[in-house]
Design an enzyme around this catalytic site. Structure first.
Site, PDB file in Angstrom:
ATOM      1  N   LYS A 151     -69.621  47.522 -13.347  1.00 46.80           N
ATOM      2  CA  LYS A 151     -68.333  47.481 -11.802  1.00 46.80           C
ATOM      3  C   LYS A 151     -68.588  46.676 -11.063  1.00 46.80           C
ATOM      4  O   LYS A 151     -68.135  46.386 -10.742  1.00 46.80           O
ATOM      5  CB  LYS A 151     -68.838  49.078 -11.357  1.00 46.80           C
ATOM      6  CG  LYS A 151     -67.989  49.368 -10.759  1.00 46.80           C
ATOM      7  CD  LYS A 151     -67.547  50.599 -10.283  1.00 46.80           C
ATOM      8  CE  LYS A 151     -69.030  51.966 -10.967  1.00 46.80           C
ATOM      9  NZ  LYS A 151     -70.278  51.337  -9.276  1.00 46.80           N
ATOM     10  N   TRP A 211     -67.733  38.026 -16.898  1.00 43.77           N
ATOM     11  CA  TRP A 211     -69.448  38.095 -17.204  1.00 43.77           C
ATOM     12  C   TRP A 211     -69.608  36.201 -17.548  1.00 43.77           C
ATOM     13  O   TRP A 211     -69.862  36.090 -17.445  1.00 43.77           O
ATOM     14  CB  TRP A 211     -70.080  39.293 -18.008  1.00 43.77           C
ATOM     15  CG  TRP A 211     -71.004  38.934 -18.536  1.00 43.77           C
ATOM     16  CD1 TRP A 211     -71.789  39.683 -17.589  1.00 43.77           C
ATOM     17  CD2 TRP A 211     -71.839  38.188 -19.073  1.00 43.77           C
ATOM     18  NE1 TRP A 211     -73.759  39.567 -17.816  1.00 43.77           N
ATOM     19  CE2 TRP A 211     -73.129  38.228 -18.963  1.00 43.77           C
ATOM     20  CE3 TRP A 211     -71.527  37.348 -20.605  1.00 43.77           C
ATOM     21  CZ2 TRP A 211     -74.201  37.434 -19.928  1.00 43.77           C
ATOM     22  CZ3 TRP A 211     -72.250  36.882 -20.975  1.00 43.77           C
ATOM     23  CH2 TRP A 211     -73.326  36.652 -20.951  1.00 43.77           C
ATOM     24  N   LYS A 233     -83.047  50.003 -14.201  1.00 49.16           N
ATOM     25  CA  LYS A 233     -81.294  48.945 -14.721  1.00 49.16           C
ATOM     26  C   LYS A 233     -82.002  47.502 -14.570  1.00 49.16           C
ATOM     27  O   LYS A 233     -81.365  46.567 -14.882  1.00 49.16           O
ATOM     28  CB  LYS A 233     -80.863  49.177 -13.138  1.00 49.16           C
ATOM     29  CG  LYS A 233     -80.021  50.718 -13.459  1.00 49.16           C
ATOM     30  CD  LYS A 233     -79.238  50.628 -12.068  1.00 49.16           C
ATOM     31  CE  LYS A 233     -77.522  50.379 -12.319  1.00 49.16           C
ATOM     32  NZ  LYS A 233     -77.474  50.362 -11.143  1.00 49.16           N
ATOM     33  N   ARG A 279     -72.328  47.374  -1.533  1.00 48.78           N
ATOM     34  CA  ARG A 279     -73.991  47.517  -1.720  1.00 48.78           C
ATOM     35  C   ARG A 279     -75.439  46.585  -1.597  1.00 48.78           C
ATOM     36  O   ARG A 279     -74.723  45.810  -2.384  1.00 48.78           O
ATOM     37  CB  ARG A 279     -73.990  48.646  -1.843  1.00 48.78           C
ATOM     38  CG  ARG A 279     -72.897  49.947  -1.375  1.00 48.78           C
ATOM     39  CD  ARG A 279     -73.410  51.528  -2.563  1.00 48.78           C
ATOM     40  NE  ARG A 279     -73.144  51.085  -3.810  1.00 48.78           N
ATOM     41  CZ  ARG A 279     -73.343  51.738  -5.212  1.00 48.78           C
ATOM     42  NH1 ARG A 279     -74.021  53.121  -4.831  1.00 48.78           N
ATOM     43  NH2 ARG A 279     -73.281  51.359  -6.195  1.00 48.78           N
ATOM     44  N   THR A 337     -70.191  43.847 -11.290  1.00 48.97           N
ATOM     45  CA  THR A 337     -70.191  42.130 -12.166  1.00 48.97           C
ATOM     46  C   THR A 337     -68.130  41.987 -11.797  1.00 48.97           C
ATOM     47  O   THR A 337     -67.334  41.207 -11.778  1.00 48.97           O
ATOM     48  CB  THR A 337     -70.063  42.477 -13.284  1.00 48.97           C
ATOM     49  OG1 THR A 337     -71.295  42.264 -14.203  1.00 48.97           O
ATOM     50  CG2 THR A 337     -69.959  41.039 -14.351  1.00 48.97           C
ATOM     51  N   ALA A 371     -74.854  57.316  -5.597  1.00 51.58           N
ATOM     52  CA  ALA A 371     -73.745  57.812  -5.492  1.00 51.58           C
ATOM     53  C   ALA A 371     -73.744  58.859  -6.428  1.00 51.58           C
ATOM     54  O   ALA A 371     -72.910  60.458  -6.215  1.00 51.58           O
ATOM     55  CB  ALA A 371     -72.437  57.165  -6.572  1.00 51.58           C
ATOM     56  N   PHE A 387     -66.596  41.883 -24.826  1.00 51.58           N
ATOM     57  CA  PHE A 387     -67.870  42.267 -25.113  1.00 51.58           C
ATOM     58  C   PHE A 387     -66.767  41.212 -26.618  1.00 51.58           C
ATOM     59  O   PHE A 387     -65.701  41.834 -27.200  1.00 51.58           O
ATOM     60  CB  PHE A 387     -68.152  43.456 -25.909  1.00 51.58           C
ATOM     61  CG  PHE A 387     -69.264  44.088 -24.920  1.00 51.58           C
ATOM     62  CD1 PHE A 387     -71.043  44.248 -25.264  1.00 51.58           C
ATOM     63  CD2 PHE A 387     -68.518  44.670 -23.116  1.00 51.58           C
ATOM     64  CE1 PHE A 387     -71.536  44.644 -24.117  1.00 51.58           C
ATOM     65  CE2 PHE A 387     -69.787  45.085 -22.462  1.00 51.58           C
ATOM     66  CZ  PHE A 387     -70.590  44.637 -22.944  1.00 51.58           C
ATOM     67  N   PHE A 427     -71.309  54.311  -9.297  1.00 52.08           N
ATOM     68  CA  PHE A 427     -70.680  55.192 -10.574  1.00 52.08           C
ATOM     69  C   PHE A 427     -69.463  55.025 -11.214  1.00 52.08           C
ATOM     70  O   PHE A 427     -68.432  54.810 -10.739  1.00 52.08           O
ATOM     71  CB  PHE A 427     -71.791  56.170 -10.960  1.00 52.08           C
ATOM     72  CG  PHE A 427     -73.275  55.862 -10.988  1.00 52.08           C
ATOM     73  CD1 PHE A 427     -73.908  55.304 -11.665  1.00 52.08           C
ATOM     74  CD2 PHE A 427     -73.608  57.303  -9.978  1.00 52.08           C
ATOM     75  CE1 PHE A 427     -75.062  55.428 -11.576  1.00 52.08           C
ATOM     76  CE2 PHE A 427     -75.655  56.978  -9.993  1.00 52.08           C
ATOM     77  CZ  PHE A 427     -76.071  55.911 -10.684  1.00 52.08           C
TER      78      PHE A 427
END
Length: 555
Positions: free
Chosen positions: A71, A409, A105, A94, A73, A273, A381, A301
């Site tokens: 998200k 990405w 993470k 944020r 990215t 969140a 991907f 999220f």
């Protein structure tokens, strides 16, 4: 393949003054934190407050899985795509918390060639905002215990002190503690605990305040506990509201950095969140909307958490109306929602994909129920097949949502052009934004509205303890505020194991907390915790810095 930190370290960053000038921000309105970071002075607001607002794009996602969604990215890459298209754009995000950074993470500043930089600084101490929040929160806690020690003039019930302490790390051993041990000189013994800083009401106050004056009023309204007769006691009664506000004198100013491609990024505030309201600050978003024609922001999220709170809490308080909502998904994550294990995601399984698409379908329906245009971003991907991608696109089109493949990405802004074009198209569609509930409804009615509209559940159940808290909140007159549901991020339900799109369920509220300063009621559901723990192998084990200051492992 280069890691995120390696890509970030190779970036040729622009001086932050040059980034600011792309938004017509003068050097005099910057407070520099080195060459590549700055805070924006409050004086800048007076220069731009009469400007028309730009268009606001909210980025959200399906319910997260270990397969990854991307998200942040996507948010960064989308902003870079608009920048590449010649638009005057900013991204508003944020600040990352040290808890997940060293926990599960790792870093949280985007990934690949769609990152905000300086990545190491943003993920670590940045400009000190979280330290200010932690210090202010714990100052109030210290003053409360000192007040009790010095005679307890307010007649606080030591069994009903609502204000815990905080630290910006995952530390399960601090969830429940006893303080004041060791004799009379060391305080009055009582049970309390720690939350993580991002769950602090002061974090919410920073993010929801319009200016320093508004912040002072909110800080003074914090309910810190109850007297033995049951009266709610607020922070103002301890005469430290001025001192608390003083600690925020710099933290309240939005931070300005840049993406790898030089797109301006305002990064400010960082509530989770799942246990908080999950949005960056109102101030940063409002500044960005005055400086730029298009602002890309994200909420934490899935759409059941961050987007709901963005729309029902942040937009309500700030008077914001998004022009479109981007929902990020991956084929891999959809297959996981369809029942495949993580080690099976590389193989084609159209039945699992179709079943998993039900989760995405629900989030599209939710965005449309708020009256907003939806765009689905499929984060690409290498293992995705044409058959799978075409199937997802067809299903999204059937639901009336634009859909685009996002390759940010690997390609940065260039890989987000198609998505940006779809978002521009969606921004022209009809917009009938509405809230999930009316502020004057009862707390059960408001929670039930979220459960039915956003989660797809049947209703809400209160435990005996929560029912008593509900009755007290109503008696004290705090019930006419929005609700902030603390819920697992992994499922639409309050059970993290129920993936996909479950039906026929209720949400169980086990605790209600008054956040009068922030302006909402927190409802804790299921087994949610406001102090996370570290995993068996924390991300911190992979991190290092060499004698030359080169950081590794901060992915």
């Amino acid at each position: 393949m280069k890691t995120d930190v390696e890509i970030a370290q190779e970036a040729d960053m622009l001086p932050i003054g040059k980034v600011a000038r792309s938004l017509d921000i003068d050097d005099d309105d910057l407070e520099l934190y080195g060459k590549f970071k700055a805070k924006i002075s409050p004086a800048a607001w007076n220069k731009v407050k009469s400007n028309p607002d730009g268009k606001l794009i909210l980025v959200t996602a399906i319910n997260p899985t270990p397969a990854g969604e991307g998200k942040t990215t996507t948010s960064v890459g989308l902003a870079d795509a608009f920048h590449k298209m010649g638009k005057k754009v900013a991204v508003a995000l944020r600040e990352p918390s040290l808890g997940p950074c060293f926990g599960l993470k790792g870093g949280a500043a985007g990934g690949g060639y769609a990152q905000v930089v300086p990545m190491e600084d943003i993920n670590l101490h940045f400009t000190g905002d979280f330290h200010a929040i932690t210090t202010a929160h714990n100052l109030l806690a210290a003053v409360i215990d000192n007040h009790i020690q010095q005679g307890n003039e307010l007649d606080l019930d030591v069994r009903r002190i609502a204000w815990k302490r905080v630290v910006d790390l995952n530390d399960r051993a601090l969830r429940h503690v006893v303080i004041g041990m060791g004799g009379k000189a060391h305080g009055v013994p009582r049970e309390t605990g720690f939350d993580i800083t991002v769950a602090s009401e002061m974090m919410a106050i920073l993010c929801l305040s319009k200016d320093l004056e508004d912040m002072k009023k909110r800080l003074g309204s914090i309910v810190i506990g109850y007297t033995r007769s049951g009266r709610a006691v607020v922070a103002d009664e301890l005469n430290v509201t001025g001192a608390l506000t003083l600690l925020f004198k710099d933290a309240i100013k939005p931070n300005l950095v840049q993406t790898l491609e030089g797109t301006p990024a305002l990064i400010h505030g960082g509530p989770f969140a799942n246990i908080a309201h999950g949005c960056n600050s109102i101030m940063a978003t409002r500044y960005a909307l005055k400086f730029a024609d298009i602002v890309v922001t994200e909420a934490g999220f899935g759409a059941d958490l961050g987007a709901e709170k963005f729309l029902d809490i942040k937009c309500r308080f700030a008077g914001l109306v998004p022009s479109a909502v981007v929902i990020v998904a991956t084929v891999r994550a959809l297959k996981m929602h369809g029942g495949l294990a993580k080690n099976e995601l590389n193989r084609v399984d159209m039945k699992a994909l179709e079943k998993g698409l039900e989760n995405l379908t629900k989030h599209i329906e939710t965005v449309k129920a708020y009256g907003l245009p939806a765009v689905v971003a499929i984060n690409a991907f290498p293992t995705d097949t044409k058959e799978e991608l075409s199937f997802v696109e067809q299903k999204c089109n059937e639901l009336g949502a634009e859909v685009a493949l996002s390759e940010v990405w690997a390609k940065g802004g260039e890989g987000g052009i198609s998505l940006a074009e779809k978002v521009l198209s969606a921004m022209e569609k009809p917009n009938s934004f509405n809230f999930a509930y009316d502020i004057n409804q009862s707390i059960p009615e408001k929670i039930e509205a979220v459960v039915k509209r956003v989660y797809g559940g049947d209703g809400v159940v209160f435990t005996g303890a929560a029912q008593k808290q509900l009755e007290e909140i109503e008696a004290l007159g705090f019930d006419k505020m929005p609700v902030c549901l603390a819920k697992t991020q992994y499922s639409l339900t309050d059970d993290p194991t129920r993936l996909g799109r479950p039906t026929g369920f209720n949400i169980t509220v086990k605790e209600l907390r008054i956040s009068a300063g922030a302006g909402f009621i927190v409802a804790l559901t299921g087994d949610i915790l406001t102090m996370p723990g570290l995993p068996k192998k924390p991300a911190a084990e992979n991190m290092d810095i060499d004698i030359n200051g080169k950081i590794t492992g901060l992915f």
